[in-house]
Motif scaffolding. Sequence first.
Motif, PDB file in Angstrom:
ATOM      1  N   THR A 281      92.338  66.979  68.744  1.00 23.65           N
ATOM      2  CA  THR A 281      91.553  68.203  68.574  1.00 23.65           C
ATOM      3  C   THR A 281      90.501  68.252  69.671  1.00 23.65           C
ATOM      4  O   THR A 281      89.576  67.431  69.692  1.00 23.65           O
ATOM      5  CB  THR A 281      90.877  68.229  67.193  1.00 23.65           C
ATOM      6  OG1 THR A 281      91.894  68.135  66.191  1.00 23.65           O
ATOM      7  CG2 THR A 281      90.082  69.504  66.990  1.00 23.65           C
ATOM      8  N   LEU A 282      90.630  69.215  70.589  1.00 18.06           N
ATOM      9  CA  LEU A 282      89.769  69.240  71.773  1.00 18.06           C
ATOM     10  C   LEU A 282      88.814  70.425  71.817  1.00 18.06           C
ATOM     11  O   LEU A 282      87.821  70.380  72.535  1.00 18.06           O
ATOM     12  CB  LEU A 282      90.636  69.261  73.045  1.00 18.06           C
ATOM     13  CG  LEU A 282      91.567  68.056  73.235  1.00 18.06           C
ATOM     14  CD1 LEU A 282      92.422  68.242  74.482  1.00 18.06           C
ATOM     15  CD2 LEU A 282      90.764  66.762  73.313  1.00 18.06           C
ATOM     16  N   ARG A 283      89.084  71.493  71.084  1.00 20.13           N
ATOM     17  CA  ARG A 283      88.292  72.718  71.231  1.00 20.13           C
ATOM     18  C   ARG A 283      87.505  73.089  69.988  1.00 20.13           C
ATOM     19  O   ARG A 283      87.061  74.224  69.838  1.00 20.13           O
ATOM     20  CB  ARG A 283      89.189  73.881  71.666  1.00 20.13           C
ATOM     21  CG  ARG A 283      89.877  73.617  72.996  1.00 20.13           C
ATOM     22  CD  ARG A 283      90.508  74.843  73.592  1.00 20.13           C
ATOM     23  NE  ARG A 283      91.139  74.552  74.875  1.00 20.13           N
ATOM     24  CZ  ARG A 283      90.510  74.487  76.035  1.00 20.13           C
ATOM     25  NH1 ARG A 283      89.205  74.706  76.088  1.00 20.13           N
ATOM     26  NH2 ARG A 283      91.160  74.208  77.151  1.00 20.13           N
ATOM     27  N   GLN A 284      87.325  72.129  69.094  1.00 19.41           N
ATOM     28  CA  GLN A 284      86.443  72.341  67.953  1.00 19.41           C
ATOM     29  C   GLN A 284      85.911  70.987  67.497  1.00 19.41           C
ATOM     30  O   GLN A 284      86.545  69.956  67.734  1.00 19.41           O
ATOM     31  CB  GLN A 284      87.180  73.035  66.801  1.00 19.41           C
ATOM     32  CG  GLN A 284      88.317  72.241  66.200  1.00 19.41           C
ATOM     33  CD  GLN A 284      89.099  73.059  65.198  1.00 19.41           C
ATOM     34  OE1 GLN A 284      89.517  74.183  65.480  1.00 19.41           O
ATOM     35  NE2 GLN A 284      89.286  72.510  64.010  1.00 19.41           N
ATOM     36  N   PRO A 285      84.734  70.963  66.878  1.00 13.10           N
ATOM     37  CA  PRO A 285      84.164  69.683  66.447  1.00 13.10           C
ATOM     38  C   PRO A 285      84.915  69.129  65.242  1.00 13.10           C
ATOM     39  O   PRO A 285      85.582  69.863  64.513  1.00 13.10           O
ATOM     40  CB  PRO A 285      82.722  70.051  66.074  1.00 13.10           C
ATOM     41  CG  PRO A 285      82.795  71.497  65.693  1.00 13.10           C
ATOM     42  CD  PRO A 285      83.843  72.099  66.579  1.00 13.10           C
ATOM     43  N   LEU A 286      84.783  67.838  65.058  1.00 14.70           N
ATOM     44  CA  LEU A 286      85.392  67.162  63.919  1.00 14.70           C
ATOM     45  C   LEU A 286      84.316  66.776  62.915  1.00 14.70           C
ATOM     46  O   LEU A 286      83.222  66.334  63.288  1.00 14.70           O
ATOM     47  CB  LEU A 286      86.135  65.913  64.385  1.00 14.70           C
ATOM     48  CG  LEU A 286      87.339  66.155  65.303  1.00 14.70           C
ATOM     49  CD1 LEU A 286      87.791  64.857  65.951  1.00 14.70           C
ATOM     50  CD2 LEU A 286      88.484  66.795  64.534  1.00 14.70           C
ATOM     51  N   HIS A 287      84.630  66.929  61.642  1.00 15.41           N
ATOM     52  CA  HIS A 287      83.710  66.565  60.568  1.00 15.41           C
ATOM     53  C   HIS A 287      84.226  65.317  59.863  1.00 15.41           C
ATOM     54  O   HIS A 287      85.422  65.195  59.606  1.00 15.41           O
ATOM     55  CB  HIS A 287      83.567  67.702  59.558  1.00 15.41           C
ATOM     56  CG  HIS A 287      83.020  68.960  60.146  1.00 15.41           C
ATOM     57  ND1 HIS A 287      83.819  69.901  60.771  1.00 15.41           N
ATOM     58  CD2 HIS A 287      81.747  69.427  60.227  1.00 15.41           C
ATOM     59  CE1 HIS A 287      83.065  70.903  61.195  1.00 15.41           C
ATOM     60  NE2 HIS A 287      81.805  70.646  60.882  1.00 15.41           N
ATOM     61  N   VAL A 288      83.325  64.400  59.555  1.00 14.19           N
ATOM     62  CA  VAL A 288      83.675  63.144  58.899  1.00 14.19           C
ATOM     63  C   VAL A 288      82.932  63.073  57.573  1.00 14.19           C
ATOM     64  O   VAL A 288      81.713  63.303  57.518  1.00 14.19           O
ATOM     65  CB  VAL A 288      83.294  61.927  59.765  1.00 14.19           C
ATOM     66  CG1 VAL A 288      83.709  60.633  59.074  1.00 14.19           C
ATOM     67  CG2 VAL A 288      83.946  62.026  61.142  1.00 14.19           C
ATOM     68  N   GLN A 289      83.650  62.784  56.500  1.00 11.93           N
ATOM     69  CA  GLN A 289      83.035  62.615  55.192  1.00 11.93           C
ATOM     70  C   GLN A 289      83.502  61.310  54.567  1.00 11.93           C
ATOM     71  O   GLN A 289      84.537  60.770  54.949  1.00 11.93           O
ATOM     72  CB  GLN A 289      83.399  63.794  54.282  1.00 11.93           C
ATOM     73  CG  GLN A 289      82.923  65.137  54.803  1.00 11.93           C
ATOM     74  CD  GLN A 289      83.222  66.269  53.853  1.00 11.93           C
ATOM     75  OE1 GLN A 289      82.658  66.347  52.763  1.00 11.93           O
ATOM     76  NE2 GLN A 289      84.135  67.148  54.250  1.00 11.93           N
TER      77      GLN A 289
END
Length: 268
Positions: free
Chosen positions: A65-73
């Motif tokens: 995934t290069l064009r949006q941020p990643l969320h970690v939970q």
Amino acid sequence: MSSGDPGRGKRLGQYRVFDLRILISNDDGYLSPGLETLAEAIRDIADVTVVAPDRDRSGASHSLTLRQPLHVQRAQSGFLYVDGTPTDCVHLAITGLMPEEPDMVVSGINRGSNLGDDVLYSGTVAAAMEGRWLGFPALAVSLAGSKPPRHYDAAAAIVVEMIKAMKHLPPETILNINVPDVPLPDINGLRATRLGNRHKSEPAVRDTDPSGEPIYWVGPPGNEQDAGDGTDFDAIRHHMVSVTPLTTDLSKHTEIDPTQGWLNGLQY
């Protein structure tokens, strides 16, 4: 999630097992029973961190995934889950989440096999490949047979014994492991194999959505084609664990000189 207590460590020869740090991921998502079974088994011999997708990402291959941020939970289990691909999970874990780098990456236990051509599409294998790209030995583990799979515990037990036997793998190592979905006493041994291959996939399935617009489902994979002695397909058919060493070099070395031959005829 970390096992963390050094006092619980067992010893393998001169090596204390908790000297190992293992990153676990998958492509079936953080709620997968295969992931939970694998993490629980490996936690007995190593310090474990689990970072997995937030949902089923089967077939994601080696996409980032290069064009949006990643969320970690963090889940109640202690597992970290990411709204991204299996490759995202391993990349993010090693380069941004883990306070210390792992000694090994283990991906699985996948719900279903990853045999032959499947490795090109598999998110399970891609997670292991990303571990190798980042400099660590990696295992991809899949359970081949029943739907739904039943004997995750057998596959986990075999992986633990393999990790004990390997101790220190070279960093370029990737092993694609397929375990027959049978009870542990019914497994007939472990075999080093090569990838077989399948016939081409079945045709796409055409349908319509509720508004009458056409939609398509990707067809199922083709049947076995090259599946004889020495292949991963053949090992599974004989209730043996298939262990296939993989390489990331996709070059067809035998075709380099012939290709240069016809390139020499182009006027550029």
